[in-house]
Design a protein around this motif. Structure first.
Motif, mmCIF file in Angstrom:
data_model
loop_
_atom_site.group_PDB
_atom_site.id
_atom_site.type_symbol
_atom_site.label_atom_id
_atom_site.label_comp_id
_atom_site.label_asym_id
_atom_site.label_seq_id
_atom_site.Cartn_x
_atom_site.Cartn_y
_atom_site.Cartn_z
ATOM 1 N N THR A 197 0.836 -1.220 0.000
ATOM 2 C CA THR A 197 0.000 0.000 0.000
ATOM 3 C C THR A 197 0.867 1.265 0.000
ATOM 4 O O THR A 197 0.387 2.337 -0.327
ATOM 5 N N LYS A 198 2.131 1.117 0.344
ATOM 6 C CA LYS A 198 3.034 2.294 0.370
ATOM 7 C C LYS A 198 3.637 2.572 -1.012
ATOM 8 O O LYS A 198 4.219 3.618 -1.245
ATOM 9 N N GLN A 199 3.549 1.592 -1.919
ATOM 10 C CA GLN A 199 4.130 1.771 -3.258
ATOM 11 C C GLN A 199 3.203 2.625 -4.119
ATOM 12 O O GLN A 199 2.026 2.785 -3.805
ATOM 13 N N ALA A 200 3.747 3.121 -5.229
ATOM 14 C CA ALA A 200 2.927 3.930 -6.135
ATOM 15 C C ALA A 200 1.865 3.034 -6.797
ATOM 16 O O ALA A 200 2.221 2.088 -7.512
ATOM 17 N N PRO A 201 0.571 3.312 -6.569
ATOM 18 C CA PRO A 201 -0.486 2.436 -7.089
ATOM 19 C C PRO A 201 -0.464 2.266 -8.605
ATOM 20 O O PRO A 201 -0.740 1.174 -9.112
ATOM 21 N N ILE A 202 -0.124 3.334 -9.322
ATOM 22 C CA ILE A 202 -0.116 3.219 -10.788
ATOM 23 C C ILE A 202 1.020 2.284 -11.227
ATOM 24 O O ILE A 202 0.865 1.482 -12.155
ATOM 25 N N SER A 203 2.161 2.372 -10.542
ATOM 26 C CA SER A 203 3.251 1.430 -10.845
ATOM 27 C C SER A 203 2.792 -0.006 -10.601
ATOM 28 O O SER A 203 3.004 -0.882 -11.441
ATOM 29 N N SER A 210 1.855 -5.850 -17.005
ATOM 30 C CA SER A 210 3.018 -6.242 -17.814
ATOM 31 C C SER A 210 3.466 -7.665 -17.479
ATOM 32 O O SER A 210 3.767 -8.451 -18.383
ATOM 33 N N VAL A 211 3.531 -7.992 -16.190
ATOM 34 C CA VAL A 211 3.990 -9.332 -15.795
ATOM 35 C C VAL A 211 3.005 -10.403 -16.278
ATOM 36 O O VAL A 211 3.411 -11.445 -16.808
ATOM 37 N N LYS A 212 1.711 -10.122 -16.132
ATOM 38 C CA LYS A 212 0.725 -11.114 -16.598
ATOM 39 C C LYS A 212 0.811 -11.298 -18.113
ATOM 40 O O LYS A 212 0.622 -12.400 -18.623
ATOM 41 N N ALA A 213 1.108 -10.214 -18.827
ATOM 42 C CA ALA A 213 1.216 -10.299 -20.287
ATOM 43 C C ALA A 213 2.382 -11.195 -20.694
ATOM 44 O O ALA A 213 2.359 -11.822 -21.764
ATOM 45 N N ALA A 214 3.409 -11.272 -19.850
ATOM 46 C CA ALA A 214 4.579 -12.098 -20.169
ATOM 47 C C ALA A 214 4.189 -13.560 -20.364
ATOM 48 O O ALA A 214 4.847 -14.305 -21.079
ATOM 49 N N GLU A 221 6.186 -8.479 -28.182
ATOM 50 C CA GLU A 221 4.934 -7.774 -27.855
ATOM 51 C C GLU A 221 4.911 -7.402 -26.376
ATOM 52 O O GLU A 221 4.473 -6.316 -25.991
ATOM 53 N N GLY A 222 5.393 -8.329 -25.548
ATOM 54 C CA GLY A 222 5.462 -8.054 -24.106
ATOM 55 C C GLY A 222 6.409 -6.902 -23.815
ATOM 56 O O GLY A 222 6.134 -6.051 -22.960
ATOM 57 N N MET A 223 7.534 -6.875 -24.528
ATOM 58 C CA MET A 223 8.509 -5.774 -24.345
ATOM 59 C C MET A 223 7.880 -4.435 -24.741
ATOM 60 O O MET A 223 8.088 -3.417 -24.079
ATOM 61 N N LYS A 224 7.088 -4.462 -25.821
ATOM 62 C CA LYS A 224 6.428 -3.218 -26.272
ATOM 63 C C LYS A 224 5.434 -2.730 -25.229
ATOM 64 O O LYS A 224 5.377 -1.535 -24.925
ATOM 65 N N LEU A 225 4.655 -3.673 -24.694
ATOM 66 C CA LEU A 225 3.660 -3.298 -23.673
ATOM 67 C C LEU A 225 4.365 -2.723 -22.444
ATOM 68 O O LEU A 225 3.967 -1.688 -21.894
ATOM 69 N N GLU A 226 5.444 -3.398 -22.015
ATOM 70 C CA GLU A 226 6.197 -2.916 -20.857
ATOM 71 C C GLU A 226 6.681 -1.481 -21.095
ATOM 72 O O GLU A 226 6.593 -0.614 -20.222
ATOM 73 N N ARG A 227 7.209 -1.257 -22.288
ATOM 74 C CA ARG A 227 7.764 0.079 -22.613
ATOM 75 C C ARG A 227 6.685 1.151 -22.577
ATOM 76 O O ARG A 227 6.864 2.217 -22.001
#
Ligand code: HXC
Length: 257
Positions: A197-203, A210-214, A221-227
């Motif tokens: 809960t202390k981390q940036a929610p959008i991150s 991104s991780v689920k897309a992997a 395609e995963g690299m593009k989404l991550e970027r």
């Protein structure tokens, strides 16, 4: 809020779903699954909630779908009611979901755990798919999620034999994140949840996407989404705050915008 088969409450930005049908080891009937998914979706929309925890009780997580409710179904009654379709919606939740597991997580109970993002389990926890012994098979994502987690050979062995794995085995195969003394599981889960809960929610949200897309996309395609997601974080005040706090040698205060 009034729900028949779960307790739902918010504690310091953590939305908790506690399965509550102890007389039948939290067997998941249809109404209970509806209540779980509706609550997860409500927490996902609620700005007061940053992280979600799903838990059972000290003795059991869930011993599977409700066998009594299922036993008189026909192919057509299942096709028309499509009772497992609601499970797909768990995959659309954007916020982190942590599972806190003591005791049995079998069949649908194991599926619910596998739909979560991180799993913290007690040393006595047991995970498995006993459906084969009932003449059926997993139906709420079990064959897909276990295979993604441990590969097809190991998934087939566990689902074919219908045996339960210990928390230690699940941890060694990368299914479970942490295994600890049963009495500490809830506390540890809430500790990790509060840390998140202390981390940036959008991150957190874009990292989850991104991780689920992997697991599904070709690497490029995963690299593009991550970027793209990385670039998107630069539209947030939290990016400005995070980098400014670093420069000023102080902890950041993220707002989720
Ligand atoms: C309905 C259940 C249940 C279930 C337990 N109970 N599991 N009722 N559906 N899945 C009930 C028992 O009937 C009993 O009710 C009470 O809970 C306590 O269970 P016991 O068997 O007496 O407890 P114990 O001896 O400790 O054994 C625990 C157990 C065993 C090993 C977990 O209960 C068990 O094998 N349960 C079924 C596990 C299973 O097959 N799960 C997969 C279901 S199919 P009474 O009234 O007698 O006290 C599935 C498909 C998923 O999940 C599809 C997608 C959703």
């Amino acid at each position: 809020m009034s729900k028949k088969y779960i307790n739902a409450y918010i504690e310091d930005s953590v939305g908790v779903v506690q399965l509550n049908r102890p007389d039948v080891l939290n067997a998941l009937n249809r109404q209970m699954v509806d209540e779980i998914v509706e609550t997860l979706e409500m927490y996902d929309r609620d700005e007061k909630v940053k992280v979600i925890v799903v838990k059972g009780n000290q003795k059991v997580f869930a011993a599977g779908a409700d066998i009594e409710e299922m036993m008189n179904e026909s192919p057509l009654s299942l096709e028309l009611a499509d009772p497992f379709a609601v499970w797909d919606r768990i995959q659309l939740i954007n916020k982190p979901i942590l599972a806190s597991v003591n005791g049995f997580a079998l069949g649908g109970g194991f599926e619910l755990v596998l739909h979560c993002d991180m799993i913290i389990a007690g040393e006595e926890a047991k995970f498995g798919f006993p459906e084969v012994k009932l003449g059926v098979m997993p139906g709420a994502g079990g064959t897909q999620l276990l295979t993604k987690a441990i590969g097809s050979r190991r998934a087939l062995e566990w689902i074919w034999l219908g045996e339960s794995m210990t928390a230690k085995q699940a941890n060694e195969m990368g299914i479970v994140n942490r295994v600890i003394a049963p009495e500490l599981v809830e506390e540890e889960t809430m500790r990790v949840a509060h840390q998140l809960t202390k981390q940036a929610p959008i991150s957190l949200r874009l990292i989850k996407e991104s991780v689920k897309a992997a697991e599904d996309l070709p690497l490029i395609e995963g690299m593009k989404l991550e970027r793209k997601n990385f670039y998107l974080t630069f539209d947030s005040q939290d990016q400005t705050e995070g980098m400014k706090a670093f420069a000023e040698k102080r902890p950041p205060h993220f707002k989720g915008v």
